[in-house]
Design an enzyme around this catalytic site. Sequence first.
Site, PDB file in Angstrom:
ATOM      1  N   HIS A  46      -0.937   2.884  25.007  1.00  0.00           N
ATOM      2  CA  HIS A  46      -2.149   2.774  24.140  1.00  0.00           C
ATOM      3  C   HIS A  46      -2.099   3.536  23.110  1.00  0.00           C
ATOM      4  O   HIS A  46      -1.278   4.418  22.811  1.00  0.00           O
ATOM      5  CB  HIS A  46      -3.523   3.076  25.104  1.00  0.00           C
TER       6      HIS A  46
ATOM      7  N   ASP B 208     -29.942  10.310  15.236  1.00  0.00           N
ATOM      8  CA  ASP B 208     -29.952  10.585  13.948  1.00  0.00           C
ATOM      9  C   ASP B 208     -30.187  11.917  13.488  1.00  0.00           C
ATOM     10  O   ASP B 208     -31.387  12.595  13.735  1.00  0.00           O
ATOM     11  CB  ASP B 208     -31.049   9.694  13.254  1.00  0.00           C
TER      12      ASP B 208
ATOM     13  N   ASP C  14      -9.383  -4.771  30.043  1.00  0.00           N
ATOM     14  CA  ASP C  14      -9.609  -4.653  28.449  1.00  0.00           C
ATOM     15  C   ASP C  14      -9.586  -6.062  27.813  1.00  0.00           C
ATOM     16  O   ASP C  14      -8.590  -6.735  27.828  1.00  0.00           O
ATOM     17  CB  ASP C  14      -8.660  -3.583  28.011  1.00  0.00           C
TER      18      ASP C  14
ATOM     19  N   ASP D  39     -26.617   7.903  13.226  1.00  0.00           N
ATOM     20  CA  ASP D  39     -25.360   8.544  13.298  1.00  0.00           C
ATOM     21  C   ASP D  39     -24.369   8.210  14.193  1.00  0.00           C
ATOM     22  O   ASP D  39     -23.309   7.885  13.836  1.00  0.00           O
ATOM     23  CB  ASP D  39     -25.419  10.091  13.259  1.00  0.00           C
TER      24      ASP D  39
ATOM     25  N   ASP E 154     -14.887   6.519  21.900  1.00  0.00           N
ATOM     26  CA  ASP E 154     -15.842   5.347  22.558  1.00  0.00           C
ATOM     27  C   ASP E 154     -15.586   5.665  24.022  1.00  0.00           C
ATOM     28  O   ASP E 154     -16.145   4.534  24.689  1.00  0.00           O
ATOM     29  CB  ASP E 154     -15.372   4.070  21.889  1.00  0.00           C
ATOM     30  N   HIS E 155     -14.879   6.577  24.409  1.00  0.00           N
ATOM     31  CA  HIS E 155     -14.759   6.795  25.995  1.00  0.00           C
ATOM     32  C   HIS E 155     -14.911   8.150  26.385  1.00  0.00           C
ATOM     33  O   HIS E 155     -15.521   8.278  27.708  1.00  0.00           O
ATOM     34  CB  HIS E 155     -13.207   6.447  26.164  1.00  0.00           C
TER      35      HIS E 155
ATOM     36  N   HIS F 262      -4.035  -2.793  21.910  1.00  0.00           N
ATOM     37  CA  HIS F 262      -4.792  -3.340  22.905  1.00  0.00           C
ATOM     38  C   HIS F 262      -3.950  -4.530  23.443  1.00  0.00           C
ATOM     39  O   HIS F 262      -3.126  -5.232  22.279  1.00  0.00           O
ATOM     40  CB  HIS F 262      -5.885  -3.785  22.746  1.00  0.00           C
TER      41      HIS F 262
ATOM     42  N   ASP G 284      -8.401   1.183  28.219  1.00  0.00           N
ATOM     43  CA  ASP G 284      -7.770   0.415  27.071  1.00  0.00           C
ATOM     44  C   ASP G 284      -6.263   0.335  27.320  1.00  0.00           C
ATOM     45  O   ASP G 284      -5.606   1.464  27.673  1.00  0.00           O
ATOM     46  CB  ASP G 284      -7.947   1.118  25.808  1.00  0.00           C
TER      47      ASP G 284
END
Lengths: 550, 550
Positions: free
Chosen positions: A138, A440, A192, A48, A75-76, A365, A160
Amino acid sequence: MEKELLRVIPLGGLGNIGRNMMVFEFNEDIIVVDVGIMFPEEDMLGVDLVLPDFSYLLQKKEKIRGIFLTHGHEDHIGALPYLLKQINVPVFSTKLTDGLVRVKCREHKIDTSNFNVVEPGDNIQSGAFEVEFFSVAHSIPDACGLIIRTPLGNIVHTGDFKLDYTPVMNQFTDLTRLGQIGAEGCLLLLADSTYAEIEGFTPSEQKVGDSLRHLTAAAEGRVIVATFASLIARIQQVIDAAVLDNRKVFITGRSMINNVAMARELGYLEVPANTIVGVEEMRKLEPNKLTVLTTGSQGEPTSALTRMANGEHKHLNIMEGDTIILSANAIPGNEKSVYNNVDNLFRRGAMVLYNRVSDVHVRGHAGQEELKLVQSLLKPEYFVPIHGEYRMLVTHARLAESVGLPEGNAFVLTDGDVLSIDSEDAYLDGNVDAKYVYIDGKGVGDFDETVLRERADLSTDGVLVVIVTIDEETGDLVGQVEVVSHGFIDLNEHDALHDRVAEITEALLSEISAKKDYKKLSRQIQDSIAKFLYDETRRRPTVMPLIIDV
Amino acid sequence: MEKELLRVIPLGGLGNIGRNMMVFEFNEDIIVVDVGIMFPEEDMLGVDLVLPDFSYLLQKKEKIRGIFLTHGHEDHIGALPYLLKQINVPVFSTKLTDGLVRVKCREHKIDTSNFNVVEPGDNIQSGAFEVEFFSVAHSIPDACGLIIRTPLGNIVHTGDFKLDYTPVMNQFTDLTRLGQIGAEGCLLLLADSTYAEIEGFTPSEQKVGDSLRHLTAAAEGRVIVATFASLIARIQQVIDAAVLDNRKVFITGRSMINNVAMARELGYLEVPANTIVGVEEMRKLEPNKLTVLTTGSQGEPTSALTRMANGEHKHLNIMEGDTIILSANAIPGNEKSVYNNVDNLFRRGAMVLYNRVSDVHVRGHAGQEELKLVQSLLKPEYFVPIHGEYRMLVTHARLAESVGLPEGNAFVLTDGDVLSIDSEDAYLDGNVDAKYVYIDGKGVGDFDETVLRERADLSTDGVLVVIVTIDEETGDLVGQVEVVSHGFIDLNEHDALHDRVAEITEALLSEISAKKDYKKLSRQIQDSIAKFLYDETRRRPTVMPLIIDV
């Protein structure tokens, strides 16, 4: 006196996109920048999410002074709750980011009393580090980079970013502040690398606004726009274009509904009264009086746009005259799902506009010219490219050298590598654990590459189970050998092949004397049957022999 | 008199890329253009290849007058042996295509005495059809389009094409011939839609030649170029650049070695004597005297380039100073493997050049301006976009309308759709079978979506087998319930969870009276265990209950 030593340790995001996390260590103090998740790659079957490996930090728990979050993308920030289950330290971020992590942490029942909202320009003393947030452009509001002062010099971490001189919602990258730091001196830059391969400048968000206004005005029927729910500037522009064309806006998709509500509450979206309508009102509107804002720009299987594409949306049937705008890029790995949706929307008679054929998206980006500009402003002594796959990091390192970074001063690190910097020098200094930690279902890190390999084997040719029942006392076969398979071969072919597998197993049993060594017997059955099946079918199902004592 | 009716029936390639095959039927005569395979998409787990569905043709076997092949790529010729196992009809193609299909058919032990080599300009009478090949520029020599004369008018089928006014090896698209046909009258055009989404013109192959010469001359060490083994013009340019820079050429990768040999034999490659070297001689050369030509541009797992990237190539160790050129695009679906190789080659210290950062490849298909030009030359009455996913076909149809095709005269067909044309009109006319026919190992079409669904389930959460041994006479459980799993959960977690599954199954058995109804019992075990495992782990392994009588 103890030697002053700065250690820079990426725990994620360098070498692969996702699960961004950077550790800075100065003697007895540690700070952490970002704690992100990674979305599973296609070969991570059934996974997952992927977390960074926290084991290095957990060993040095008592040294951690603070966690700094650059912006609110998953993702941060996505792995923060999992880290905070194991340590309790202050967390610093700007308003929107803070709002997003609070929601997330409450779902995980984590105490948020140690969360702090900061503004660009604020300085936070955190052990030996002094951290200042600075604004960057961003694809989410309130994104920041960090200026980290250490006894050895200044570090700049861009987070980013892109430049965009004419952003929507006034979200500039603070070049002036970077210029000041460049003048003061920059020991280490981390920047980045996502688009380090792309020439030129990323176009301004305003360009998308122009397209959206033009397309909305030209549309004879409904306008349906899919974008990222966190891309508030884009949402603002979709709403602005609708208002300008006297359209109402209907919002669909859970995360879009939630984010628009949250952004309005926090003052990030300006929406004139009576613009957003519910289902009932929407149904009464002429098609050319309606814009729909929806999730599903990545082709997610249960998203609103995918449901429309499949004719399964509760309130919206796609029809001729609809103009559908995918205001997003397909993130690598999602191409097939995204283009499936485009194809299906075309099949329903709609006009579909997407990035390949129309200017309906800009990247979040920086491109090469922007990256060069930042290098030139800061003139760092050392450089670590971050946020990228390996080739992007290398390309970014070479780009930095091409604008004056001394050769040998760019360090292409990957997750777990340790860069040590002292008053004389910077050098690679071994590495720490930085493996993938898989989630998972309910399990966090409860399986590894072995299970994934087993799944990969199962996925290509299925499974065949051979059950041998043996009389415990005599060691003789009791009854028949039973054979079942799944995902292996068509039902019509089953029986003959299963019968032959049973025969071969029975023949094998009659030959073998050491029937009591079940482990060995099991391996022999496995080898013979696997070979037989490969010869017969050129397939390699997972063969599972089971020996039952009675 | 029987009414004159032309039927156009795509059996593959329209709506999905690959397995190109088009049927033209005029009253009692049928001709077939191309018989290609499709490479499996990521959700076709374990599938090796996909064939077109031949069932419509097999019903009308005796009507088939000939098979015409436009060029030698697998997606146009790969399925021919499978069709020829079931029917025997004349096959027509140009020299290189013929050479490639002969090799393929001999491997399948198929009689090739009915294969005919033609040249552009030749006319073949085939029942009511008269077929003329015309030369087109594409990424393999000897590619052609077809002019098909029927009693109702001329059909033009472009095959795969681009324009390229300055091609390598003199492989022009014959615009003059198309102009003549335009003047004569074109009833129906079928044209390549692969890059109908892309603005402008596809650049000339010569542009790649310039890059290759420049990069080869600038390289201080070895130059290693990966490209498609069938892209002979590119191979010629790599060799030319090497010769110009006084380099020898070493060739690695089975299909590259075979194709270079075949192309030299047939006169498609000009290689000066003593240019190509073997392993021994290669080892003696200075790095700047060597160019390597290799397979693996798509990241194929066992290809020569992938072996180099992984440090597993028998003769070549990648090192600092090597310049590696990926002279190819990543075909959709291969991106991850291709970029994995790039990353790994960078990790070994090489300089890697690929399409995203350098002009080292041009596409093999026409862009929008080229497609418009062909429409303008031919001014067809009807138009069917071919060779593309659905959105590409729609985009191509609109493009045709934008340059004068009468509205309503573009037909966006997908596989199996029937377009009927009579002297008055053209209209959609139902459809025929055009399902995917899967090849897995030795099996051709011996499994279907059910098996693929089973594999998909197995791939995400593995399998758990529950074995219940029952006394045939008493209906009582004999011994213990045995549980084994694979690809489900880590070994350390196994035991406790397996024990609980066994307990639940035993409890269930003690409750249930109708023990003799094994089917029902099996379903009950499956439901209970699946529910338990989902509650416990949030995973859904495939649960296989097995009941053994003793």
